[in-house]
Design a protein around this motif. Structure first.
Motif, PDB file in Angstrom:
ATOM      1  N   SER A   1      12.176  12.836  -7.730  1.00 15.54           N
ATOM      2  CA  SER A   1      10.871  12.172  -7.774  1.00 15.54           C
ATOM      3  C   SER A   1       9.746  13.196  -7.704  1.00 15.54           C
ATOM      4  O   SER A   1       8.688  13.019  -8.326  1.00 15.54           O
ATOM      5  N   GLN A   2       9.964  14.281  -6.975  1.00 12.58           N
ATOM      6  CA  GLN A   2       8.919  15.307  -6.873  1.00 12.58           C
ATOM      7  C   GLN A   2       8.701  16.004  -8.209  1.00 12.58           C
ATOM      8  O   GLN A   2       7.563  16.270  -8.611  1.00 12.58           O
ATOM      9  N   LYS A   3       9.779  16.281  -8.915  1.00 13.89           N
ATOM     10  CA  LYS A   3       9.636  16.923 -10.229  1.00 13.89           C
ATOM     11  C   LYS A   3       8.926  15.998 -11.216  1.00 13.89           C
ATOM     12  O   LYS A   3       8.114  16.443 -12.030  1.00 13.89           O
ATOM     13  N   ARG A   4       9.209  14.702 -11.111  1.00 19.45           N
ATOM     14  CA  ARG A   4       8.597  13.764 -12.051  1.00 19.45           C
ATOM     15  C   ARG A   4       7.111  13.577 -11.764  1.00 19.45           C
ATOM     16  O   ARG A   4       6.292  13.562 -12.695  1.00 19.45           O
TER      17      ARG A   4
ATOM     18  N   TYR B   1       0.120  11.641  -2.692  1.00 17.88           N
ATOM     19  CA  TYR B   1       1.561  11.864  -2.594  1.00 17.88           C
ATOM     20  C   TYR B   1       1.932  12.496  -1.255  1.00 17.88           C
ATOM     21  O   TYR B   1       1.167  13.283  -0.697  1.00 17.88           O
ATOM     22  N   PHE B   2       3.128  12.133  -0.792  1.00 13.36           N
ATOM     23  CA  PHE B   2       3.666  12.750   0.423  1.00 13.36           C
ATOM     24  C   PHE B   2       5.122  13.104   0.147  1.00 13.36           C
ATOM     25  O   PHE B   2       5.998  12.247   0.178  1.00 13.36           O
ATOM     26  N   PRO B   3       5.421  14.386  -0.152  1.00  7.67           N
ATOM     27  CA  PRO B   3       6.800  14.789  -0.443  1.00  7.67           C
ATOM     28  C   PRO B   3       7.628  14.928   0.827  1.00  7.67           C
ATOM     29  O   PRO B   3       7.160  15.418   1.852  1.00  7.67           O
ATOM     30  N   LEU B   4       8.890  14.486   0.743  1.00  5.95           N
ATOM     31  CA  LEU B   4       9.831  14.595   1.848  1.00  5.95           C
ATOM     32  C   LEU B   4      11.176  15.059   1.320  1.00  5.95           C
ATOM     33  O   LEU B   4      11.472  14.883   0.133  1.00  5.95           O
ATOM     34  N   ILE B   5      11.993  15.618   2.186  1.00  2.00           N
ATOM     35  CA  ILE B   5      13.390  15.807   1.839  1.00  2.00           C
ATOM     36  C   ILE B   5      14.045  14.427   1.792  1.00  2.00           C
ATOM     37  O   ILE B   5      13.504  13.450   2.320  1.00  2.00           O
TER      38      ILE B   5
ATOM     39  N   LEU C   1      -0.442   5.317  -1.013  1.00  2.00           N
ATOM     40  CA  LEU C   1       0.385   6.473  -0.680  1.00  2.00           C
ATOM     41  C   LEU C   1       1.729   6.360  -1.383  1.00  2.00           C
ATOM     42  O   LEU C   1       2.380   5.314  -1.323  1.00  2.00           O
ATOM     43  N   ARG C   2       2.132   7.446  -2.046  1.00  2.00           N
ATOM     44  CA  ARG C   2       3.404   7.500  -2.755  1.00  2.00           C
ATOM     45  C   ARG C   2       4.283   8.544  -2.066  1.00  2.00           C
ATOM     46  O   ARG C   2       3.972   9.729  -2.113  1.00  2.00           O
ATOM     47  N   ILE C   3       5.358   8.081  -1.456  1.00  2.00           N
ATOM     48  CA  ILE C   3       6.266   8.957  -0.731  1.00  2.00           C
ATOM     49  C   ILE C   3       7.369   9.402  -1.688  1.00  2.00           C
ATOM     50  O   ILE C   3       8.090   8.568  -2.246  1.00  2.00           O
ATOM     51  N   LEU C   4       7.495  10.695  -1.879  1.00  2.12           N
ATOM     52  CA  LEU C   4       8.433  11.267  -2.847  1.00  2.12           C
ATOM     53  C   LEU C   4       9.636  11.832  -2.108  1.00  2.12           C
ATOM     54  O   LEU C   4       9.546  12.868  -1.448  1.00  2.12           O
ATOM     55  N   LEU C   5      10.769  11.155  -2.232  1.00  2.77           N
ATOM     56  CA  LEU C   5      11.981  11.562  -1.531  1.00  2.77           C
ATOM     57  C   LEU C   5      12.849  12.445  -2.421  1.00  2.77           C
ATOM     58  O   LEU C   5      13.446  11.965  -3.387  1.00  2.77           O
TER      59      LEU C   5
ATOM     60  N   ARG D   1       0.804  -1.210   0.000  1.00  4.24           N
ATOM     61  CA  ARG D   1       0.000   0.000   0.000  1.00  4.24           C
ATOM     62  C   ARG D   1       0.846   1.273   0.000  1.00  4.24           C
ATOM     63  O   ARG D   1       0.319   2.366  -0.209  1.00  4.24           O
ATOM     64  N   VAL D   2       2.135   1.135   0.247  1.00  3.49           N
ATOM     65  CA  VAL D   2       3.012   2.308   0.317  1.00  3.49           C
ATOM     66  C   VAL D   2       4.144   2.151  -0.701  1.00  3.49           C
ATOM     67  O   VAL D   2       4.838   1.130  -0.715  1.00  3.49           O
ATOM     68  N   LEU D   3       4.320   3.163  -1.516  1.00  2.00           N
ATOM     69  CA  LEU D   3       5.370   3.192  -2.530  1.00  2.00           C
ATOM     70  C   LEU D   3       6.346   4.311  -2.192  1.00  2.00           C
ATOM     71  O   LEU D   3       5.938   5.462  -2.002  1.00  2.00           O
ATOM     72  N   ILE D   4       7.620   3.966  -2.086  1.00  2.00           N
ATOM     73  CA  ILE D   4       8.672   4.949  -1.826  1.00  2.00           C
ATOM     74  C   ILE D   4       9.407   5.219  -3.134  1.00  2.00           C
ATOM     75  O   ILE D   4      10.012   4.312  -3.711  1.00  2.00           O
ATOM     76  N   LEU D   5       9.336   6.449  -3.601  1.00  2.00           N
ATOM     77  CA  LEU D   5       9.996   6.858  -4.837  1.00  2.00           C
ATOM     78  C   LEU D   5      11.199   7.711  -4.459  1.00  2.00           C
ATOM     79  O   LEU D   5      11.060   8.851  -4.011  1.00  2.00           O
ATOM     80  N   GLY D   6      12.393   7.143  -4.625  1.00  2.00           N
ATOM     81  CA  GLY D   6      13.606   7.801  -4.186  1.00  2.00           C
ATOM     82  C   GLY D   6      14.421   8.384  -5.319  1.00  2.00           C
ATOM     83  O   GLY D   6      13.896   8.734  -6.377  1.00  2.00           O
TER      84      GLY D   6
END
Length: 247
Positions: free
Chosen positions: A184-187, A211-215, A176-180, A91-96
């Motif tokens: 990944s945020q630009k894409r 989406y959930f953007p993170l540093i 939920l897609r976590i954007l690290l 259920r959670v995808l981490i896009l690094g």
């Protein structure tokens, strides 16, 4: 929650094909403070049974990624990601960004201090983090990009356009897609991203629930965290809450 993740992974791996065996296994491994709700386990098992019969396509995509030679990484191709047949249940995808040198050597994503910080941010153990039925880890570039004057080079631009859509097509349950970090945020946010990564992260509520953007969790960003206390006070508690609810 650990029990539900285990139930999914067990059935998809076809170690057990019956609810009674899953129950027995979980009863023997659970702790008093970590007792799964059996209604959740039963639902997870039913879901996993269905996924176990449709995981061949996921395996084909994974095999193709592992064999990819579309670009020429400085240390040779070695894709580092977390994606398997069980990932159909995640259920959670981490896009690094891209694996670091330690992850390149071990073949394990986030096998470094960045990974320890990320797991702390998410509020999960290593066991849950590396369970492909709970988390999919998909970097912008799959192979180590090499060193720059300061830190690593940016992710190669080849992987994401070539592979991301193929992987995402195999992930029907991602919530939920976590954007690290910025790449990944630009894409994935495109023009919705703010001028800086910090501004995007500060506006994280704008991008929920998808989406959930993170540093990036690199220790180099510890100074940034100290200068921006709102990240620990407001962003991380919400992140942990969402992840806990989904797992």
């Amino acid at each position: 929650r650990r029990g539900v993740c285990l139930a999914r992974q067990i059935v998809v791996a076809e170690k057990f094909r019956s609810l009674i065996f899953v129950r027995t296994y979980l009863m023997s491994t659970r702790s008093q403070d970590d007792e799964p709700e059996w209604s959740e386990v039963e639902a997870a098992v039913a879901e996993a049974e269905e996924a176990a019969t449709s995981g061949r396509c996921s395996a084909d995509v994974e095999d193709a990624i592992r064999a990819c030679t579309a670009c020429a990484p400085p240390l040779g191709p070695r894709p580092v990601l977390q994606f398997a047949a069980a990932s159909r249940l995640a259920r959670v995808l981490i896009l690094g960004q891209a694996p670091g040198l330690a992850a390149h050597k071990s073949g394990v994503p986030f096998d470094d201090p960045s990974g320890a910080r990320l797991r702390q941010w998410l509020g999960v153990s290593e066991r849950v983090f590396y369970n492909p039925a709970c988390f999919v880890i998909l970097p912008t570039a799959f192979c180590y990009p090499g060193r720059a004057a300061a830190g690593d080079l940016p992710p190669a631009p080849t992987c994401a356009p070539l592979w991301h859509d193929k992987v995402l097509a195999q992930l029907p349950n991602i919530k939920l897609r976590i954007l690290l970090g910025q790449y990944s945020q630009k894409r994935y946010l495109n023009k919705r991203a703010k001028k800086t990564t910090g501004d995007t992260v500060k506006s994280f509520e704008e991008y929920l629930p998808d989406y959930f953007p993170l540093i990036h969790p690199s220790p180099r960003n510890a100074i940034w965290e100290k200068k921006n206390p709102w990240f620990e006070e407001r962003v991380l508690p919400r992140l942990k809450q969402l992840v806990s609810e989904l797992l």
